[in-house]
Write a protein that holds these residues in place. Structure first.
Motif, short mmCIF file in Angstrom:
data_model
loop_
_atom_site.label_atom_id
_atom_site.label_comp_id
_atom_site.label_asym_id
_atom_site.label_seq_id
_atom_site.Cartn_x
_atom_site.Cartn_y
_atom_site.Cartn_z
N PRO A 100 0.82 -1.22 0.00
CA PRO A 100 0.00 0.00 0.00
C PRO A 100 0.85 1.27 0.00
O PRO A 100 2.02 1.25 0.34
CB PRO A 100 -0.80 -0.12 1.29
CG PRO A 100 0.04 -0.95 2.18
CD PRO A 100 0.77 -1.91 1.29
N HIS A 101 0.17 2.33 -0.38
CA HIS A 101 0.80 3.64 -0.47
C HIS A 101 0.60 4.33 0.88
O HIS A 101 -0.13 5.30 1.01
CB HIS A 101 0.09 4.39 -1.62
CG HIS A 101 0.42 5.83 -1.74
ND1 HIS A 101 1.62 6.28 -2.17
CD2 HIS A 101 -0.33 6.93 -1.49
CE1 HIS A 101 1.60 7.60 -2.19
NE2 HIS A 101 0.44 8.02 -1.77
N ASP A 102 1.20 3.77 1.95
CA ASP A 102 0.91 4.32 3.27
C ASP A 102 2.17 4.55 4.10
O ASP A 102 2.09 4.64 5.32
CB ASP A 102 -0.08 3.43 4.02
CG ASP A 102 0.50 2.08 4.40
OD1 ASP A 102 1.59 1.76 3.89
OD2 ASP A 102 -0.13 1.37 5.19
N ARG A 150 0.68 -4.57 4.23
CA ARG A 150 2.06 -4.24 3.86
C ARG A 150 2.91 -5.47 3.60
O ARG A 150 4.07 -5.35 3.24
CB ARG A 150 2.70 -3.42 4.98
CG ARG A 150 1.98 -2.10 5.24
CD ARG A 150 2.46 -1.43 6.50
NE ARG A 150 1.69 -0.23 6.78
CZ ARG A 150 1.47 0.24 8.00
NH1 ARG A 150 1.96 -0.37 9.05
NH2 ARG A 150 0.75 1.33 8.17
#
Lengths: 901, 171, 318
Positions: A100-102, A150
């Protein structure tokens, strides 16, 4: 063996490593995920691809996974080959496909191995336009946070948690790209090593939940090399500080002690430093009422006047540094220095030290490399958790060595070895008073009362060496077991006997000593391992002094009237009645401590002591290894190191700097001659500069205190150590004892530790920290005579202490996470006694012990032998009992209120 | 020699040229939207704080004038417990804006922030937060991050599959 | 009575005029520079910014008068006084109008040259006493530059003296009644003007200050009132060389219709404006270029001018 990497010739000193380890040791940055210096190779992630050429004529070469390849004579390797690089870039691209883009809200960000490898492998942009896979998370309890999105499926978590640490509640679920790592159902992780998942996971699936409450990036943490204070093993740690509070603790690698791991008590116990119970001012009792704040100068003046009678007694502390105990001993004179221990505990501490002086003690590394284990009485999972982790490795070592030799599997090939060995265990004998979390390693755990365990030990010694005294009236089952244990230990290459004082039985220590002595006669590889109850128990024992009964005697006969208590809560070390008598007999009581407790509540004058995070000091661990722990941040005045308070009270003594008191210690006793050389001296400089405690990216320097005053304060000076409380200093790697954190270019995560080692999993560059200051005498060890089990009190049931990794330690219970996991008071009975008394699990019972009556819920545990019961030891909610002791249990009247004493 | 004289003559002729000075407090220039002036914190299109306290702006700040403490609300969103900029140190380099992954921190075309007292140049989050999205109207970090927050369960964000059922073994 | 009061009034008038002019010049220069650089310059304090100099002075008087801890205190304090005193003393012989001079010396020109030579000491001592490497470098440059250019300055004026036949400045002015010396002595004027710029350390010859190399050169360590003395002395110096140019080459107070003093003032201000124009136009040369210009070009020129003038005067006299 010579190999060529990038056409440069290297000579491999140790050909038993794999190609990845060889490349990393030689300084080549090869990206990897699933390989771990301890968990070794399984070849799951395909990230460590390099190109290998047959010989000079080979121009095509072939791509291999370096972690699954053994180096061969004359092998030519290219890490930076274009094809290998492209391969690695593609691998990271598909590993990142669903990531994820986190990163901005990920706690791993900034010290993420996945970030490092992505940058290293050169993947920049996600080309896939398909939606990303998502996972639901689990609540894994108060210590570890879970964010499965993730995950990159490296399998490190289960390999550590289940395979290495023996945890049973984390496993792999699902299939194909939906593989899921977690518990069967949400709930707290059961293993006491769960915190290591945070470091083992290369990305942010498992993160530190205590850090999350006061989150700080790694680059913002002020860190220093420190030593854990939550048990006697002396594990090396990196505590991190920001905005004046301690934020987290990470593992500091020490080859001989804790290796790459920490237990959860050590990792999460740090929050007592931020506790609201901290004593931050000098406090003076006003008449009979509460304590009121006084200035430091006033406090010193008052303390001096209280001490002016010259009839002053000092009580040292097993959790205070060597320096503080030494300063107290200097202040009150050695003859008036006492240990804050009850008679029985004092005896055990003395016995342990005498054994330390007689036998070669095993370090944790020695423990993990032994091939046969006899664990006598000590519940190591709860009293010295990392020792349990080392023992777990020892238990599987013998069959692994055998299979590796038989099938010619290299030691690093974890996947193959594990498949070959399956569940096979080596010789592991466990004798305990109750259930332990190592029971699964032993074929048939032996359960008995401490006296009977000692008898078994003496019998084993006798079976090993007929010169050792025999045990009369041994039950036939025990005698047969003793023979088997003796035979197994005798045939093992590296036998190990583990014991400790936690059962409260001196006979047990003597039995363990006899076994070690008997083994030592024929096998110099035989080792003894003893636990120590607190972080500096051995250090305190090195400064001889009487026990609490002696203190009361001295106060009663008039030779003393004033008491200085150094960093200990006497109510945790002795019966409350005795401690009350001591406080009543003493005219004046001065307490130096960091947290308010029952003892500070009885003090006339309380001086605020710095915790491990704010003070530098020396601690001696269970094997007699003295290690330096450096302050992470300076103490906030008037808080200061205990030894500074004590020095201020001592006439004719001036030790303005740490080095001064160390120099005084070094000349005071032969045991301490090495304390000045445990680490580089305070004037050590790395190319003319100090070593910065803050990373070079440390942020907010001009804004952190701007809301109070827009002008920045000067950084605090550190005259005691070569470390600086600032970001200014040498960017080079400092020598082993002074490494404040692991960071090197391209390696932001702790995986960069290999840049500080001479070779992967080897000693640290510039020397390992600490030094053994107790060396065994060379004369042959004699034997102890078996003593009949001493039992105090009378009653049908023998109560033994049950230790708890969370709850049995004084300081760590002030951490919210640990407090949540600490058990409520209970009494554990075996099924036989429970049946006889008609007690069901959870039923309220009345315990009569040492003249006290407690109402407690009962637990029924299979592993408690008949005639015995286990009472949690050192729990905050239970009073002190000197165990083992006899007492009785009866079914409580139905209306009795539950729980508290 | 001649060139010197010519230079002097050219400069002399400038005495009769138009003056370019803007008489500042009376006359004002319009700054371009890209002007690097007073720093603000913007909000999501939904009106929630955009800053997720990732500490990247504070890390990149060459004068270290940003101090942040992260916190997490009961809704699962990260936010800065405090966000402090010491403008008496700020050099308006704009690195913070470049580093910001959520377009929260932005520099604005406002240069009029001089103060006679240095302490008044310390801005807290309340002073920095504006009520709109600033220069980046549409961006919403939490729609893309894959996190579970109040009002958005796992897999409900943009370009995300519904959560995997780990108990199934179907292909 | 009158013998004392008359000169006293003249002295007070001259002192007042020179100091006011110098203070005003700070504003005039900045306004002129603004004009030639297409901007305004100081226009906020008072009408047209006229009170800017007052504001500057107020500010500078209230600044901390700082003494560097390692400085040579006595010399450090005396240095700015020297430059102030010698430049002001030079004005004693400048004739503002017919008979309007504090002292009508018959060696007036030599007096002016002598005074300007003395001002070297101020710079040299100030730089030395500051105990600062930049100050020292600045003062070294100043000494080299000023001593060199003094030579050509004196030589370039000798042509005028030859033609006028006198060192008395009033006589020199009177000698220009027919023809201003700027025409016959044009070479002398050129050499004198360049040398004068160098003597006053004005741009383009401000190497001793050289902000972008030496912080502020010889007066780096000066602040407050002592700095103000250096600062004002520079403007007084500018006024002095302008007045001298007018006296020597531009006919002094001579001129039709207007009062002689008015003519003198107009001419002087024009020269000052030209000096400012040069500041607005020309960059600073390198130090070696500066000295090469002096010794290799200006010295031969001045000598040739003197020779030719001498020959002509000799020929005319016969």
């Amino acid at each position: 063996m010579k190999i060529y990497i990038e056409n440069r010739r290297f000579d491999l000193t140790d050909p038993s490593v794999n190609l990845l380890e060889a490349c990393l040791s030689l300084g080549f940055d090869v990206p990897y995920f699933c390989w771990h210096p301890v968990l070794r190779s399984v070849g799951a992630c395909r990230q460590c691809a390099v190109k290998v050429f047959k010989d000079e004529a080979d121009t095509r070469g072939r791509i291999v996974m370096s972690c699954m390849t053994a180096p061969a004579e004359g092998m030519r390797v290219s890490v930076n080959d274009d094809e290998a690089r492209e391969f690695r870039a593609k691998v990271i691209e598909w590993l990142m496909l669903n990531h994820p883009h986190d990163c901005p809200i990920c706690d791993e960000g900034g010290e993420c191995h996945l970030q490092d490898v992505t940058v290293m492998a050169g993947h920049v942009r996600r080309q896939s336009r398909f939606p990303k896979r998502t996972h639901r998370n689990q609540d894994l309890g108060p210590l570890v946070n879970h964010e499965m999105n993730r995950c990159i499926q490296c399998y490190r978590c289960v390999r550590f948690y289940a395979d290495y640490a023996g945890g049973r509640d984390v496993g792999v679920q699902g299939c194909h790209d939906g593989v899921y790592f977690g518990r069967p159902s949400p709930g707290p992780l059961e293993s006491e090593f769960s915190g290591n998942l945070v470091e083992v996971c290369p990305t942010g699936v498992f993160t530190d939940k205590s850090l999350k409450r006061h989150y700080t990036r790694k680059w913002d943490l002020q860190t220093a090399p420190s030593v854990c204070v939550h048990c006697g093993l002396g594990c090396n740690t990196f505590p991190g500080q920001r905005y004046g509070t301690l934020r987290r603790v990470r593992t500091r690698y020490h080859r001989e002690v804790n290796g790459y791991f920490l237990c959860d008590r050590g990792r999460y116990g740090y929050e007592f430093v931020n506790s609201p119970r901290r004593i931050l001012q000098a406090l003076l009792r006003q008449g009979d009422n509460a304590l009121a704040q006084v200035s430091a100068e006033e406090a010193i003046r008052l303390a001096k006047s209280l001490l002016s009678s010259g009839k002053c007694i000092g009580l040292g502390s097993p959790r205070a540094t060597l320096e503080s105990n030494f300063a107290l001993r200097t202040l009150v004179s050695p003859s008036r220095f006492f240990h804050p221990l009850a008679v029985s505990q004092h005896l055990l501490s003395g016995s342990s030290l005498s054994l330390l002086r007689r036998f070669p003690l095993a370090s944790l590394r020695d423990v993990s490399q032994s091939t046969a284990v006899f664990l006598l009485g000590e519940d190591v999972s709860n009293t010295a958790p990392l020792l349990a982790l080392a023992l777990r490795q020892a238990a599987v070592r013998a069959p692994r060595l055998a299979k590796a030799a038989l099938l010619k599997i290299p030691a690093w090939h974890e996947a193959a070895l594990r498949t070959a060995v399956q569940e096979e265990k080596g010789p592991f004998f466990l004798a305990a008073t109750g259930p332990t979390r190592l029971d699964d390693l032993a074929a048939a755990p032996y359960r008995a009362a401490p006296g009977d365990l000692a008898a078994l030990g003496f019998a084993v010694a006798h079976a090993l060496d007929p010169a050792a005294p025999a045990v009369p009236n041994l039950p036939p089952a025990a005698a047969e077991l003793a023979e088997r244990i003796a035979a197994s230990l005798k045939s093992a290459a590296a036998p190990l006997i583990v014991s400790g004082p936690s059962c409260g039985s001196e006979a047990l220590l003597h039995a363990a000593a006899n076994v070690a002595a008997a083994l030592g006669k024929t096998n110099p590889q035989a080792r003894l391992c003893l636990t120590a109850p607190e972080c500096n128990s051995v250090g305190l024992a090195l400064l001889p002094g009487g026990n609490l009964a002696d203190v009361l005697r001295a106060l009663r006969d008039g030779s003393a009237d004033t008491l200085i208590v150094l960093e200990s809560d006497l109510y945790r070390h002795a019966d409350a009645a005795l401690v009350d008598e001591i406080f009543t007999a003493a005219k004046h009581v001065i307490v130096i401590d960091s947290l308010a407790n029952a003892t500070t509540a009885r003090a006339e004058l309380v001086l605020p002591a710095a915790t491990f995070a704010e003070s530098s000091g020396t601690l001696v661990n269970n094997e007699g290894r003295a290690q330096r722990s450096y302050a992470v941040c300076p103490p906030k005045a008037p808080v200061q190191e205990s030894w500074r308070w004590l020095t201020a009270l001592t006439p004719n003594v001036s030790w303005p700097r740490w080095e001064d008191i160390l120099a005084a210690m070094a000349v005071s006793s032969g045991d301490f001659r090495d304390v000045t050389t445990l680490g580089p001296a305070a004037d050590f400089r790395l190319v003319g500069q100090k070593i910065p405690r803050q990373p070079h990216r440390y942020s907010g320097r001009t804004a952190m205190t701007a809301h109070i005053d827009v002008r920045e304060p000067a950084p605090a000076a550190d005259l005691d150590t070569p470390l600086a409380f600032s970001m200014e200093g040498s960017p080079l790697n400092p020598p082993g004892p002074l490494i404040p954190r692991y960071w090197s270019p391209r390696w932001n995560s702790d995986q960069g530790v290999h840049k500080f080692q001479i070779e992967v999993a080897g000693p640290l560059q510039g020397g390992d920290p600490g030094k053994r200051i107790i060396e065994p005498s060379s004369e042959p060890a004699g034997y102890f005579a078996p003593t009949p089990p001493a039992s105090e009190g009378d009653g049908e049931i023998l109560f033994t202490p049950a230790w708890h990794v969370f709850g049995s330690e004084e300081l760590s219970v002030h951490s919210p996470g640990i407090a949540e996991l600490a058990p409520r008071p209970y009494v554990a009975l075996g099924p036989v006694d429970a049946g006889r008394l008609g007690v069901r699990d959870g039923a309220p019972v009345t315990v009569t012990l040492a003249g006290r009556t407690l109402a407690l819920p009962a637990r029924i545990l299979e592993a408690i032998p008949p005639g015995a019961a286990a009472l949690p030891a050192a729990l905050a909610d239970l009073p002190f009992f000197s165990l083992p002791a006899r007492g009785s249990v009866s079914l409580a009247a139905p209306a009795a209120p539950e729980g508290r004493p | 020699m001649l060139s010197i004289l010519r230079t002097i003559w050219t400069v002399f002729r400038h005495g009769f040229a138009r003056r370019f000075t803007v008489q500042y407090p009376e006359q004002k220039r319009t700054y371009s939207p890209r002007w690097r002036g007073r720093i603000i914190l913007s909000r999501d299109p939904d009106g929630q704080e955009r800053c997720v306290a990732c500490h990247l702006c504070s890390a990149v700040c060459p004068v270290d004038c940003i101090a942040i403490q992260a916190a997490e609300g009961p809704d699962g969103r990260r936010y800065p417990e405090f966000f402090r900029i010491n403008f008496s140190r700020c050099i308006f380099c704009g690195f913070c804006e470049e580093a910001c992954p959520t377009c929260a921190i932005q520099l604005t075309p406002d240069a009029e922030m001089a103060e006679p007292i240095r302490q008044s140049l310390v801005y807290e989050k309340e002073d920095l937060l504006i009520s709109g999205p600033g220069k980046v109207p549409g961006y919403n970090f939490y729609r893309r991050a894959g996190l579970e927050i109040a009002g958005q369960a796992k897999g409900e964000g943009e370009n995300q599959k519904p959560p995997v059922d780990p108990k199934t073994l179907l292909p | 009575m009158n013998a004392i009061l008359g000169p006293l009034i003249t002295i007070v008038c001259v002192l007042g005029a020179v100091l006011t002019l110098a203070a005003l010049l700070i504003w005039v220069e900045r306004r002129l520079l603004g004009l030639w650089q297409d901007r305004y310059g100081p226009n906020r304090v008072g009408p047209f910014g006229l009170l800017q100099s007052v504001a500057d002075m107020v500010k500078i008087f209230f600044k901390e008068d700082w003494l560097p801890p390692l400085a040579d205190r006595a010399v450090f304090i005396i240095a700015p006084g020297i430059v102030m005193a010698v430049t002001l003393l030079s004005f004693a012989v400048v004739p503002w109008g017919p008979g309007l001079a504090v002292a009508d010396l018959n060696v007036g020109l030599l007096f002016v040259l002598a005074m300007s030579s003395l001002s070297v000491y101020s710079v040299a001592l100030g730089g030395w006493a500051s105990n600062n490497k930049y100050s020292l470098l600045g003062s070294l440059r100043a000494v080299g530059q000023m001593i060199s250019y003094e030579v050509f300055m004196g030589l370039s004026l000798l042509g005028v003296v030859l033609q006028a036949g006198s060192f008395n400045l009033s006589d020199i002015v009177e000698a220009q009644r027919g023809l201003w010396f700027c025409l016959p002595q044009c070479v002398g004027l050129g050499v004198f003007f360049v040398a004068a710029l160098a003597e006053t350390k004005r741009i383009p010859f401000d190497l001793p200050e050289g902000e972008n190399e030496l912080v502020a050169g010889f007066h780096t360590e000066y602040s407050g009132f002592k700095f103000a003395m250096f600062f004002v002395a520079e403007y007084i110096g500018v006024t002095l060389v302008s007045a001298l140019t007018v006296v020597m080459f531009l006919g002094g107070w001579l001129g039709p219709w207007l009062h002689p003093v008015a003519w003198f003032a107009i001419k002087t201000l024009a020269v000052i404006a030209f000096i400012v124009l040069i500041r607005a136009s020309l960059p600073r040369p390198r130090y070696d270029q500066l000295l090469a210009l002096g010794w290799k070009l200006l010295l031969p020129l001045a000598l040739a001018n003197l020779l030719v003038t001498g020959a002509i005067v000799l020929a005319q006299g016969e």
